[in-house]
Design a protein around this motif. Structure first.
Motif, PDB file in Angstrom:
ATOM      1  N   LEU A  42      34.233  44.420  42.147  1.00  0.00           N
ATOM      2  CA  LEU A  42      34.716  43.738  43.343  1.00  0.00           C
ATOM      3  C   LEU A  42      33.814  42.535  43.607  1.00  0.00           C
ATOM      4  N   LYS A  43      34.432  41.389  43.895  1.00  0.00           N
ATOM      5  CA  LYS A  43      33.681  40.172  44.195  1.00  0.00           C
ATOM      6  C   LYS A  43      34.287  39.522  45.430  1.00  0.00           C
ATOM      7  N   LEU A  44      33.418  38.947  46.254  1.00  0.00           N
ATOM      8  CA  LEU A  44      33.915  38.190  47.395  1.00  0.00           C
ATOM      9  C   LEU A  44      34.576  36.902  46.922  1.00  0.00           C
ATOM     10  N   THR A  45      35.689  36.560  47.514  1.00  0.00           N
ATOM     11  CA  THR A  45      36.325  35.274  47.246  1.00  0.00           C
ATOM     12  C   THR A  45      35.685  34.227  48.157  1.00  0.00           C
ATOM     13  N   ARG A  46      36.037  32.985  47.991  1.00  0.00           N
ATOM     14  CA  ARG A  46      35.536  31.919  48.863  1.00  0.00           C
ATOM     15  C   ARG A  46      35.892  32.247  50.310  1.00  0.00           C
ATOM     16  N   ALA A  89      41.699  57.596  46.557  1.00  0.00           N
ATOM     17  CA  ALA A  89      42.960  56.979  46.982  1.00  0.00           C
ATOM     18  C   ALA A  89      42.738  56.073  48.195  1.00  0.00           C
ATOM     19  N   SER A  90      41.918  56.547  49.137  1.00  0.00           N
ATOM     20  CA  SER A  90      41.614  55.728  50.323  1.00  0.00           C
ATOM     21  C   SER A  90      40.847  54.477  49.937  1.00  0.00           C
ATOM     22  N   GLU A  91      39.890  54.624  49.031  1.00  0.00           N
ATOM     23  CA  GLU A  91      39.129  53.469  48.551  1.00  0.00           C
ATOM     24  C   GLU A  91      40.049  52.449  47.902  1.00  0.00           C
ATOM     25  N   SER A  92      40.962  52.934  47.103  1.00  0.00           N
ATOM     26  CA  SER A  92      41.890  52.049  46.408  1.00  0.00           C
ATOM     27  C   SER A  92      42.783  51.296  47.397  1.00  0.00           C
ATOM     28  N   ARG A  93      43.317  52.004  48.387  1.00  0.00           N
ATOM     29  CA  ARG A  93      44.168  51.356  49.391  1.00  0.00           C
ATOM     30  C   ARG A  93      43.384  50.328  50.189  1.00  0.00           C
ATOM     31  N   LEU A  94      42.159  50.667  50.568  1.00  0.00           N
ATOM     32  CA  LEU A  94      41.330  49.748  51.345  1.00  0.00           C
ATOM     33  C   LEU A  94      41.009  48.488  50.549  1.00  0.00           C
ATOM     34  N   THR A  95      40.595  48.647  49.295  1.00  0.00           N
ATOM     35  CA  THR A  95      40.261  47.464  48.500  1.00  0.00           C
ATOM     36  C   THR A  95      41.510  46.659  48.171  1.00  0.00           C
ATOM     37  N   ASP A  96      42.651  47.322  48.015  1.00  0.00           N
ATOM     38  CA  ASP A  96      43.902  46.577  47.814  1.00  0.00           C
ATOM     39  C   ASP A  96      44.204  45.715  49.036  1.00  0.00           C
ATOM     40  N   TYR A  97      43.996  46.274  50.220  1.00  0.00           N
ATOM     41  CA  TYR A  97      44.260  45.531  51.454  1.00  0.00           C
ATOM     42  C   TYR A  97      43.335  44.320  51.577  1.00  0.00           C
ATOM     43  N   LEU A  98      42.089  44.458  51.132  1.00  0.00           N
ATOM     44  CA  LEU A  98      41.132  43.359  51.207  1.00  0.00           C
ATOM     45  C   LEU A  98      41.333  42.324  50.104  1.00  0.00           C
ATOM     46  N   SER A  99      42.052  42.690  49.053  1.00  0.00           N
ATOM     47  CA  SER A  99      42.262  41.766  47.944  1.00  0.00           C
ATOM     48  C   SER A  99      43.526  40.931  48.167  1.00  0.00           C
ATOM     49  N   ARG A 100      43.976  40.284  47.127  1.00  0.00           N
ATOM     50  CA  ARG A 100      45.101  39.356  47.251  1.00  0.00           C
ATOM     51  C   ARG A 100      46.433  40.042  47.547  1.00  0.00           C
ATOM     52  N   GLY A 119      42.953  38.732  51.000  1.00  0.00           N
ATOM     53  CA  GLY A 119      42.377  37.748  50.086  1.00  0.00           C
ATOM     54  C   GLY A 119      40.877  37.575  50.232  1.00  0.00           C
ATOM     55  N   LEU A 120      40.167  38.615  50.693  1.00  0.00           N
ATOM     56  CA  LEU A 120      38.724  38.507  50.909  1.00  0.00           C
ATOM     57  C   LEU A 120      37.920  38.900  49.681  1.00  0.00           C
ATOM     58  N   ILE A 121      38.505  39.692  48.793  1.00  0.00           N
ATOM     59  CA  ILE A 121      37.817  40.126  47.570  1.00  0.00           C
ATOM     60  C   ILE A 121      38.741  39.971  46.378  1.00  0.00           C
TER      61      ILE A 121
END
Length: 71
Positions: free
Chosen positions: A41-45, A4-15, A25-27
């Motif tokens: 997961l991929k880095l955005t520009r 759950a923590s991983e999901s929240r963290l990656t959501d925050y880093l995504s769009r 918007g970093l991933i």
């Protein structure tokens, strides 16, 4: 770290963050078509630019120090 923590963290880093709020918007997150339990997961520009800027800033700070090796 819990899933759950991983999901929240990656959501925050995504769009999009939780509840449709804007993320950083970093991933980008994409489901694995062969295994729905996995997410790619991929880095955005924007993410790549941040990494490049961070490393160049770090390098600029470090290159000013002269290392004196004792023999």
């Amino acid at each position: 770290m819990s899933k759950a923590s991983e999901s929240r963290l990656t959501d925050y880093l995504s769009r999009y963050h939780r509840l449709g709020k804007a993320g950083l918007g970093l991933i980008s997150k994409e489901s694995d078509p062969k295994d729905k339990r996995r997410t790619h997961l991929k880095l955005t520009r924007k993410g790549k630019d941040l990494i490049e800027k961070s490393f160049s800033t770090l390098y600029e700070d470090v290159k000013d120090y002269e290392i004196d090796y004792e023999e």
